[in-house]
Design a protein around this motif. Sequence first.
Motif, PDB file in Angstrom:
ATOM      1  N   ILE A  42       0.853  -1.189   0.000  1.00  0.00           N
ATOM      2  CA  ILE A  42       0.000   0.000   0.000  1.00  0.00           C
ATOM      3  C   ILE A  42       0.892   1.244   0.000  1.00  0.00           C
ATOM      4  O   ILE A  42       1.677   1.445   0.925  1.00  0.00           O
ATOM      5  CB  ILE A  42      -0.926  -0.012   1.234  1.00  0.00           C
ATOM      6  N   VAL A  43       0.786   2.064  -1.060  1.00  0.00           N
ATOM      7  CA  VAL A  43       1.653   3.240  -1.184  1.00  0.00           C
ATOM      8  C   VAL A  43       0.882   4.559  -1.190  1.00  0.00           C
ATOM      9  O   VAL A  43       1.488   5.628  -1.125  1.00  0.00           O
ATOM     10  CB  VAL A  43       2.553   3.160  -2.433  1.00  0.00           C
ATOM     11  N   GLU A  44      -0.456   4.503  -1.298  1.00  0.00           N
ATOM     12  CA  GLU A  44      -1.230   5.743  -1.309  1.00  0.00           C
ATOM     13  C   GLU A  44      -2.647   5.479  -0.831  1.00  0.00           C
ATOM     14  O   GLU A  44      -3.322   4.595  -1.361  1.00  0.00           O
ATOM     15  CB  GLU A  44      -1.265   6.333  -2.723  1.00  0.00           C
ATOM     16  N   THR A 133      -1.876  -1.148 -10.766  1.00  0.00           N
ATOM     17  CA  THR A 133      -2.534  -0.859  -9.484  1.00  0.00           C
ATOM     18  C   THR A 133      -2.367   0.591  -9.040  1.00  0.00           C
ATOM     19  O   THR A 133      -2.473   0.880  -7.857  1.00  0.00           O
ATOM     20  CB  THR A 133      -1.957  -1.775  -8.388  1.00  0.00           C
ATOM     21  N   THR A 134      -2.096   1.505  -9.997  1.00  0.00           N
ATOM     22  CA  THR A 134      -1.999   2.921  -9.646  1.00  0.00           C
ATOM     23  C   THR A 134      -3.318   3.606  -9.957  1.00  0.00           C
ATOM     24  O   THR A 134      -3.640   3.847 -11.103  1.00  0.00           O
ATOM     25  CB  THR A 134      -0.871   3.604 -10.439  1.00  0.00           C
ATOM     26  N   GLY A 135      -4.067   3.909  -8.912  1.00  0.00           N
ATOM     27  CA  GLY A 135      -5.404   4.478  -9.066  1.00  0.00           C
ATOM     28  C   GLY A 135      -6.424   3.548  -8.435  1.00  0.00           C
ATOM     29  O   GLY A 135      -6.298   2.325  -8.530  1.00  0.00           O
ATOM     30  N   PRO A 136      -7.417   4.107  -7.783  1.00  0.00           N
ATOM     31  CA  PRO A 136      -8.382   3.288  -7.045  1.00  0.00           C
ATOM     32  C   PRO A 136      -9.170   2.318  -7.915  1.00  0.00           C
ATOM     33  O   PRO A 136      -9.423   1.170  -7.520  1.00  0.00           O
ATOM     34  CB  PRO A 136      -9.296   4.319  -6.379  1.00  0.00           C
ATOM     35  N   GLY A 137      -9.556   2.754  -9.123  1.00  0.00           N
ATOM     36  CA  GLY A 137     -10.296   1.871 -10.012  1.00  0.00           C
ATOM     37  C   GLY A 137      -9.426   0.744 -10.524  1.00  0.00           C
ATOM     38  O   GLY A 137      -9.853  -0.410 -10.615  1.00  0.00           O
ATOM     39  N   ASN A 197       7.829   6.925  -4.158  1.00  0.00           N
ATOM     40  CA  ASN A 197       7.404   5.638  -4.730  1.00  0.00           C
ATOM     41  C   ASN A 197       6.790   5.869  -6.107  1.00  0.00           C
ATOM     42  O   ASN A 197       5.939   6.739  -6.285  1.00  0.00           O
ATOM     43  CB  ASN A 197       6.401   4.947  -3.805  1.00  0.00           C
ATOM     44  N   ARG A 198       7.229   5.085  -7.088  1.00  0.00           N
ATOM     45  CA  ARG A 198       6.787   5.292  -8.464  1.00  0.00           C
ATOM     46  C   ARG A 198       5.325   4.927  -8.679  1.00  0.00           C
ATOM     47  O   ARG A 198       4.743   5.277  -9.705  1.00  0.00           O
ATOM     48  CB  ARG A 198       7.645   4.458  -9.422  1.00  0.00           C
ATOM     49  N   PHE A 199       4.735   4.172  -7.762  1.00  0.00           N
ATOM     50  CA  PHE A 199       3.394   3.655  -8.002  1.00  0.00           C
ATOM     51  C   PHE A 199       2.291   4.553  -7.441  1.00  0.00           C
ATOM     52  O   PHE A 199       1.121   4.213  -7.513  1.00  0.00           O
ATOM     53  CB  PHE A 199       3.268   2.233  -7.439  1.00  0.00           C
ATOM     54  N   VAL A 200       2.662   5.682  -6.897  1.00  0.00           N
ATOM     55  CA  VAL A 200       1.663   6.650  -6.443  1.00  0.00           C
ATOM     56  C   VAL A 200       0.877   7.154  -7.648  1.00  0.00           C
ATOM     57  O   VAL A 200       1.448   7.384  -8.710  1.00  0.00           O
ATOM     58  CB  VAL A 200       2.363   7.806  -5.697  1.00  0.00           C
ATOM     59  N   SER A 201      -0.434   7.314  -7.501  1.00  0.00           N
ATOM     60  CA  SER A 201      -1.255   7.710  -8.646  1.00  0.00           C
ATOM     61  C   SER A 201      -1.008   9.169  -9.003  1.00  0.00           C
ATOM     62  O   SER A 201      -0.543   9.954  -8.187  1.00  0.00           O
ATOM     63  CB  SER A 201      -2.733   7.496  -8.327  1.00  0.00           C
TER      64      SER A 201
END
Length: 208
Positions: A42-44, A133-137, A197-201
Amino acid sequence: MPANPHPLPRAFFARSPRRVARDLIGKLLIRSSESTYLSARIVEVEAYLGQNDPAAHSSAGRTPRNSVLFGPPGFAYIYFIYGNHYCLNVSCEPEGKAGGVLFRALEPLTGLEEMARARGTALHNSRDVLKLTTGPGRLAQAFGITRSRDNGRDLTSPASGLWIADDGFRAPAIQITPRIGITKAVARPLRYLLANNRFVSHVRPSSK
DNA sequence: ATATCGATTATCT
DNA sequence: GATAATCGATATG
């Protein structure tokens, strides 16, 4: 080396959404079954408060849709948005008091192929991994999360097949910013993310 | 790189 | 009838 992941206890979630959101950064989301093991860090996340938060679904009181947010802590609240997307939240606060945390972005760790399959996307390069997995949707789709399947699921028990775990990882630095994609209470700093972290939306260029 | 738009439904006014 | 805690496709710079 990270230890074996163990589930977060219900008491972890029986606190204010701010505290829970802050402490969820660096934890794991896991979908496990006999045939599946998906895990991601979990990053964001964003905190949505039970009271005095116009952007929260619980702000107008209990309805059939948001009742999980008013129930006991540590359960999944899934809502459907824009006619297209599911979003995952975990209920916070003791039973009877609303509050939740929205999962906004994850860093995928295991089961990337299955996540790509669930999203119907290619998995050829690092750019493809970034969009898993970047973004809630997106993260909901990657984990096969739907309202009918997962709303009200207990996220503190591996037996439920969808749960939150601690593997010993400790976030080196956490940033706090305003929330994204909302139109009410826009300025409040309730978005928590793992720094660098690169995976933050990403903020939508035209979303304001 | 930014901007616009369509998808498609639960919920609320 | 309008709006929404979004995303992907498309157009244009």
